[in-house]
Design a protein around this motif. Structure first.
Motif, PDB file in Angstrom:
ATOM      1  N   GLN A  71      32.610  44.668  45.770  1.00  0.00           N
ATOM      2  CA  GLN A  71      33.633  43.842  46.744  1.00  0.00           C
ATOM      3  C   GLN A  71      34.750  43.352  46.163  1.00  0.00           C
ATOM      4  N   GLN A  75      39.071  44.799  46.545  1.00  0.00           N
ATOM      5  CA  GLN A  75      40.286  43.688  46.914  1.00  0.00           C
ATOM      6  C   GLN A  75      41.372  43.655  45.628  1.00  0.00           C
ATOM      7  N   THR A  78      43.848  46.587  45.117  1.00  0.00           N
ATOM      8  CA  THR A  78      45.201  46.632  45.951  1.00  0.00           C
ATOM      9  C   THR A  78      46.426  45.739  45.518  1.00  0.00           C
ATOM     10  N   SER A 138      49.451  37.495  46.106  1.00  0.00           N
ATOM     11  CA  SER A 138      47.868  37.812  46.555  1.00  0.00           C
ATOM     12  C   SER A 138      47.635  37.061  47.827  1.00  0.00           C
ATOM     13  N   VAL A 143      44.183  38.088  49.440  1.00  0.00           N
ATOM     14  CA  VAL A 143      43.271  38.054  48.444  1.00  0.00           C
ATOM     15  C   VAL A 143      43.358  36.502  47.450  1.00  0.00           C
ATOM     16  N   CYS A 169      37.634  35.981  44.086  1.00  0.00           N
ATOM     17  CA  CYS A 169      37.771  36.248  45.667  1.00  0.00           C
ATOM     18  C   CYS A 169      36.833  35.878  46.505  1.00  0.00           C
TER      19      CYS A 169
END
Length: 485
Positions: A71, A75, A78, A138, A143, A169
Motif C-alpha cells: 500500500q 502511493q 507516484t 505530496s 500523499v 502514509c
C-alpha cells in the motif's frame, strides 16, 4: 552472451553489455530504517547504489507488514520531486523473504546530524523551503508523510539538498504540519518560532497555511536580508557570465566545443576547462562512469529543423532523432529542458498562471500556439501526445545502453527495425539540473486526468519505464518532437 529481460508495469527493456555491469544486487550492507517492522539495505545494481526496504526478519506480523508495504509503495511511487527520495520499483530479491521496495540511495546525513555542523541561517532557510515544497507537492497529490522528523530528512553531502525519506502514509496531514514545527526548531530559526508553535498547536492546519505564514508573517524579519542576498547573487552571476563569455571568445577551441546551451556528454566535449556555477553543472553518471556537463544560458532553442530528419519507426507518427534544443542528429547532445507550456523556452520557475491562465481549461497542446516545438521547429513538428508515447512504449523494443563510450539511455527499435535513442538526460527545477545520466523525463502534450495544472510525462531509468508519470507544469523536462506521416 545471452540476453536478459526485465519487465515493468508499463513496458520492457532488454539490457545490453551485461558483462560490464552486474544485474544482481551486490555490495549489500544494512542501513538504518525508521519504519517499525521493516529493515533497509544499501546495495549496488547496474553500477548505481539503491536502498531496498522490506519486512524485517523479526517482524511479529509479516503478512500484515507486507500488505502495508504494498500500500505504501502504491502511493510513494507516484511522487517525483527533487526533494523526495525517488521510489522506482517493488520486486522480489533474495535479500528479503518477500517483495521489497527499491528507491534511490541518498548519500548524505540526517538533518539532526547536519545541524551539528552549525550551518548559517541562509542554509537553514533554504532547507526549510525545500522540505515545505516537498510536503506541499505530496499533499497536493494526496500523499502524507506521517513520519516526518529530523531522522527522515536527509541532507546530501554534495549540495546540501534536503530529501524526504521513510514515508509512512498512514495518518492525517495535520501530523506533518505538527512535525514541521519541530523541524523549524531543529533548524534553529528563531524568527519563525511563532510559526513553529502555530504548527504544533493546530492554529495552522495545512501546508499551504504554513507557506503563507512564513511568507506573510514572521518572515518579514528575514525576507529583506534574503532579497538582498539574492540580488547580490544575481549580480555575481551576471558578472561571471560576462567574464566567462570573454574567456570563451579568447579560447576558440573552448568556444567551439560549446556551440549551444544544453547537455553534453564527455565524449563530445572536453570537460577540463568547465566550472560549476548557478547556470552550469557537472554530473558523473554512476551508470557508465561518464561525465555529463549541463551548460544553460536562457536562449531560444535552435530551429527550424528540416522534416527530412524525422525517423519512421513503423508507428502512427515519425519521431525526431534528437531532443528539442539540439540542431543535429548527434545523440551525445541531449538538448535542454522546457516547461510544459512555455513557448519561448526561457522559463526557469514561475507561477503557472504566467504561461497558462487559471481561467483557461486544460487541453492537449500538441501543434497549438502553446506548443514550443510547433513554434520553434516549424513545419509539422509538434510535441508528442500521451497516446503516441504509449504507442512507442508498447509497440517498440527498448534496450538499455550502458556501455562506456556512449551516453546512458535507451535504444528504441520500432516495428520496422528503425531506431531512435532516448538519453537519460535528467530534468531541471528552478535553477538547477538534476539526475543527468541517471533518469530521463520527457513531456507529453496531454494534461493529466484528475490533476490540476499537471501533465503526463514518460519517466525512464535503469530499472523502470513509466508512461503514466504526472508532473506539475512548472517542472522543466526534455521534449522529443514528432511529425505526422
Amino acid at each position: 552472451m545471452q540476453d536478459e529481460y526485465y519487465s515493468s508495469g508499463s513496458g520492457f527493456y532488454e539490457e545490453s553489455d551485461a558483462s560490464n555491469l552486474n544485474a544482481s544486487f551486490t555490495d549489500v550492507s544494512d542501513v538504518p530504517c525508521s519504519l517499525d517492522g521493516y529493515s533497509s539495505k544499501r546495495a549496488r545494481r547496474y553500477g548505481q547504489w539503491w536502498t531496498l526496504t522490506g519486512v524485517a526478519p523479526d517482524c511479529q506480523h509479516p503478512a500484515d507488514a507486507q500488505r502495508r508495504l504494498r500500500q505504501l509503495y502504491a502511493q510513494v511511487v507516484t511522487l517525483n520531486h527533487p526533494n523526495i527520495t525517488r521510489t522506482v520499483a517493488m520486486t522480489q530479491t533474495p535479500l528479503f523473504d518477500d517483495e521489497c521496495v527499491i528507491e534511490e540511495y541518498i548519500d548524505g546525513m540526517t538533518l539532526g546530524e547536519f545541524i551539528q555542523s552549525r550551518p548559517d541561517e541562509a542554509t537553514c532557510h533554504r532547507l526549510l523551503e525545500q522540505v515545505i515544497d516537498a510536503l506541499q507537492y505530496s499533499h497536493h497529490k494526496g500523499v502524507t508523510h506521517c513520519n516526518l522528523s529530523q531522522a527522515s530528512v536527509i541532507v546530501t553531502h554534495q549540495d546540501n539538498i534536503a530529501k524526504l525519506v521513510a514515508f509512512r502514509c498512514e495518518g492525517d496531514p495535520s501530523a506533518d504540519i505538527s512535525a514541521l514545527g519541530d523541524i523549524i526548531d531543529v533548524l534553529r530559526l528563531q524568527s519563525l518560532n511563532s510559526v513553529a508553535n502555530a504548527c504544533r498547536n493546530g492554529k495552522i492546519t495545512t501546508i499551504d497555511g504554513v507557506k503563507k505564514a512564513i511568507t506573510g508573517g514572521d518572515s518579514r524579519k528575514w525576507l529583506p536580508k534574503a532579497a538582498f542576498l539574492l540580488i547580490i547573487a544575481m549580480l555575481a552571476a551576471v558578472a561571471f557570465w560576462m567574464g566567462h563569455n570573454v574567456t570563451m571568445q579568447r579560447d576558440n577551441q573552448f568556444a567551439d566545443s560549446l556551440p549551444l546551451p544544453g547537455i553534453y556528454f564527455s565524449d563530445t566535449v572536453s570537460l577540463s576547462a568547465m566550472k560549476e556555477t548557478d547556470s552550469a553543472s557537472l554530473f558523473h553518471s554512476t551508470l557508465t562512469g561518464a561525465s555529463i556537463y549541463y551548460y544553460n544560458i536562457e536562449l531560444n532553442p535552435p530551429g527550424p529543423i528540416s522534416e527530412d530528419v524525422a525517423i519512421d519507426l513503423g508507428l502512427s507518427v515519425r519521431w525526431a532523432p534528437f531532443n528539442l534544443g539540439c540542431d543535429d542528429a548527434d545523440v551525445n547532445q541531449f538538448g535542454s529542458f522546457y516547461m510544459w507550456c512555455d513557448t519561448l523556452g526561457v522559463g526557469r520557475f514561475a507561477p503557472v498562471d504566467k504561461y497558462w491562465p487559471s481561467d483557461s481549461p486544460m487541453m492537449d497542446i500538441s501543434g497549438t500556439q502553446h506548443d514550443i516545438v510547433h513554434r520553434v521547429w516549424g513545419g509539422g513538428w509538434r510535441m508528442p501526445t500521451y497516446e503516441e508515447w504509449k504507442e512507442l512504449l508498447f509497440k517498440s523494443k527498448w534496450t538499455l545502453l550502458k556501455q562506456h563510450g556512449i551516453p546512458p539511455g535507451y535504444k528504441v527499435r520500432g516495428p520496422n527495425g528503425a531506431e531512435i535513442f532516448l538519453p537519460l538526460a535528467g530534468y531541471r527545477l528552478r535553477y538547477r539540473a538534476h539526475d543527468l545520466g541517471i533518469i530521463g523525463h520527457y513531456w507529453s502534450s496531454t494534461p493529466a486526468d484528475g490533476f490540476d495544472r499537471q501533465a503526463y510525462s514518460i519517466y525512464i531509468d535503469t530499472v523502470l519505464v513509466n508512461i503514466d508519470d504526472v508532473m506539475p507544469l512548472t517542472h522543466c523536462l526534455s521534449i522529443r518532437p514528432v511529425l505526422d506521416k
